[in-house]
Design an enzyme around this catalytic site. Structure first.
Site, PDB file in Angstrom:
ATOM      1  N   ARG A  37      -1.562 -12.979 -18.552  1.00 42.31           N
ATOM      2  CA  ARG A  37      -2.423 -12.349 -19.533  1.00 42.31           C
ATOM      3  C   ARG A  37      -1.707 -11.119 -20.076  1.00 42.31           C
ATOM      4  NH1 ARG A  37      -4.949 -16.284 -19.825  1.00 42.31           N
ATOM      5  NH2 ARG A  37      -7.212 -16.601 -19.840  1.00 42.31           N
ATOM      6  N   GLU A  57      -3.436  -9.498 -29.394  1.00 40.96           N
ATOM      7  CA  GLU A  57      -3.326 -10.845 -29.957  1.00 40.96           C
ATOM      8  C   GLU A  57      -4.351 -11.018 -31.073  1.00 40.96           C
ATOM      9  OE1 GLU A  57      -3.712 -13.721 -26.822  1.00 40.96           O
ATOM     10  OE2 GLU A  57      -2.005 -12.950 -25.684  1.00 40.96           O
ATOM     11  N   HIS A  95      -0.076 -17.730 -27.251  1.00 39.96           N
ATOM     12  CA  HIS A  95      -1.022 -17.984 -26.159  1.00 39.96           C
ATOM     13  C   HIS A  95      -1.341 -19.484 -26.101  1.00 39.96           C
ATOM     14  CE1 HIS A  95      -4.118 -15.653 -23.586  1.00 39.96           C
ATOM     15  NE2 HIS A  95      -3.909 -16.839 -23.054  1.00 39.96           N
TER      16      HIS A  95
END
Length: 322
Positions: free
Chosen positions: A235, A264, A283
Site C-alpha cells: 500500500r 493515487e 495499483h
C-alpha cells in the site's frame, strides 16, 4: 420467524451481483448503491445488516463514516484485501472481513514478472529493437539469489512459492514467525535491519498499518545491498517516496517496480514518472479478469456462514490491520 437478512451492495456496477445474491440466497433482501455520495442515504433508509463494499472510485471521498456510523451494518465485507481506507472501528459493534487471498496468485506473478523485467533488461531490448541495433549483452540470473519478502501473508506466500521454483533463497518477515513452506528462513518484523543487507531482491507485500507506515525509509535503503531490485505491491505509505527516489537516483536500487503510491492516481508532476529504472503500474497487480467475481463469490460463501449463524472467515483485526 427471524427477519430476513438485509444486504446492501456498494459498487460501481451491482446488477449482476444482486442477481447472483438473490439466486443463491432467495430469502435475503438486497439493495444496490452505485456511488460514494449515495451510501449514507441508503444506509440510513435501508438499515442493512450487511454491506458488501468496493473502493471503486479511489480513497479520497470514500464514505467510511457512513459504514461505521450509528446506522451502519453489523458486518462490513470489503471487496478487496486492503482496509486502510476504513481506518479504525470498534470490533464489538461491527465485524469487518476482507477478500485476502483472492488476488494472491496474480500479485505473485506480477512480482516475479517485474523482477524478470529488470534482470533481463527488457527496456533496453525493446529500444534495441526500435533502432534495429544488434549487440551482445549479458542477462542476470535470479537462480541462487536471495529474495526478502516483507509480509508473509497469502500474497507473500504465493510469491515465495514461485521464487522457490526459480531456485531463489527465500527469507521473509511476519508478526508471528513460524516455519512456512517455500520459505528458507522466517524472521520477526523487528529483524528487518539484519535482513536488508542480505537481499538481492525485495518484495513488499505487507498491509499498511501504524507499524508498517514508513517501513522502508532512508535508513533502511542505506542498509540495502547495492544493486537490489525492489517490487512494492503493498500500500502507498509503506515505502517512503523520497527515500526510494533517492535510492534510485544513486543506483543503490537497480530497479523498482512500484504498484502503489501515497497519492493515487500518481500526479502528473510526480518525479516518479522520470525516475530511472522504475516500472510504474496503476495499483493493478491484483486486477485480473474475473477478480471481482472471485471476490464476490468469497463474500457469498461468507454470507452463507452469516445466515447460518456460523463464524465468518477473513475477519480483520483492527489493531493489526489484517
Amino acid at each position: 420467524m427471524p427477519e430476513p437478512v438485509r444486504v446492501l451492495l456498494h459498487n460501481a456496477e451491482t446488477s449482476g451481483l444482486a442477481a447472483k445474491t438473490r439466486a443463491t440466497n432467495p430469502d435475503v433482501i438486497v439493495e444496490e448503491c452505485q456511488s460514494y455520495a449515495a451510501l449514507t442515504d441508503h444506509i440510513d433508509r435501508f438499515r442493512p445488516d450487511v454491506v458488501y463494499t468496493v473502493r471503486f472510485d479511489g480513497t479520497p471521498g470514500y464514505p467510511r463514516d457512513s459504514l461505521f456510523g450509528p446506522n451502519g451494518p453489523a458486518w462490513v465485507a470489503n471487496g478487496g484485501a486492503g482496509i486502510d481506507h476504513f481506518r479504525v472501528w470498534d470490533p464489538a459493534k461491527v465485524t469487518v472481513t476482507n477478500a485476502a487471498g483472492v488476488a494472491a496468485d496474480m500479485m505473485a506473478e506480477f512480482v516475479m514478472g517485474t523482477f524478470l523485467h529488470f534482470t533481463l533488461d527488457i527496456p533496453s531490448l525493446q529500444m534495441d529493437k526500435v533502432h534495429r541495433f544488434w549487440r551482445v549483452r549479458t542477462v542476470r540470473p535470479i537462480k541462487g539469489q536471495t529474495l526478502l519478502i516483507l509480509g508473509l501473508g497469502q500474497t507473500g506466500r504465493a510469491i515465495a512459492k514461485r521464487a522457490h521454483a526459480f531456485g531463489m533463497t527465500v527469507i521473509g518477515t511476519r508478526t508471528r514467525p513460524k516455519e512456512m513452506e517455500n520459505v528458507d528462513e522466517v524472521h520477526a518484523a523487528s529483524d528487518l535491519h539484519d535482513l536488508l543487507p542480505r537481499a538481492d531482491f525485495i518484495a513488499v507485500s505487507t498491509p499498511l498499518t501504524e507499524t508498517t507506515r514508513g517501513l522502508l525509509g532512508k535508513d533502511e535503503f542505506a542498509l540495502m545491498k547495492p544493486g537490489v531490485i525492489l517490487a512494492d505491491v503493498s500500500r502507498g505509505g509503506v515505502i517512503n517516496g523520497d527515500a526510494v527516489r533517492a535510492a534510485l537516483d544513486s543506483g543503490r536500487v537497480a530497479g523498482a517496480a512500484l504498484d502503489v503510491f501515497e497519492s493515487e492516481p500518481l500526479p502528473e508532476d510526480s518525479p516518479f514518472w522520470t525516475a530511472p529504472n522504475t516500472l510504474i503500474s496503476p495499483h493493478a497487480s491484483s486486477v485480473f479478469d474475473g477478480w471481482e467475481d472471485a471476490s464476490f463469490d468469497l463474500f457469498l460463501k461468507n454470507l452463507g456462514h452469516w445466515i447460518a449463524g456460523e463464524p465468518l472467515f477473513n475477519v480483520v483485526d483492527p489493531t493489526r490491520g489484517y
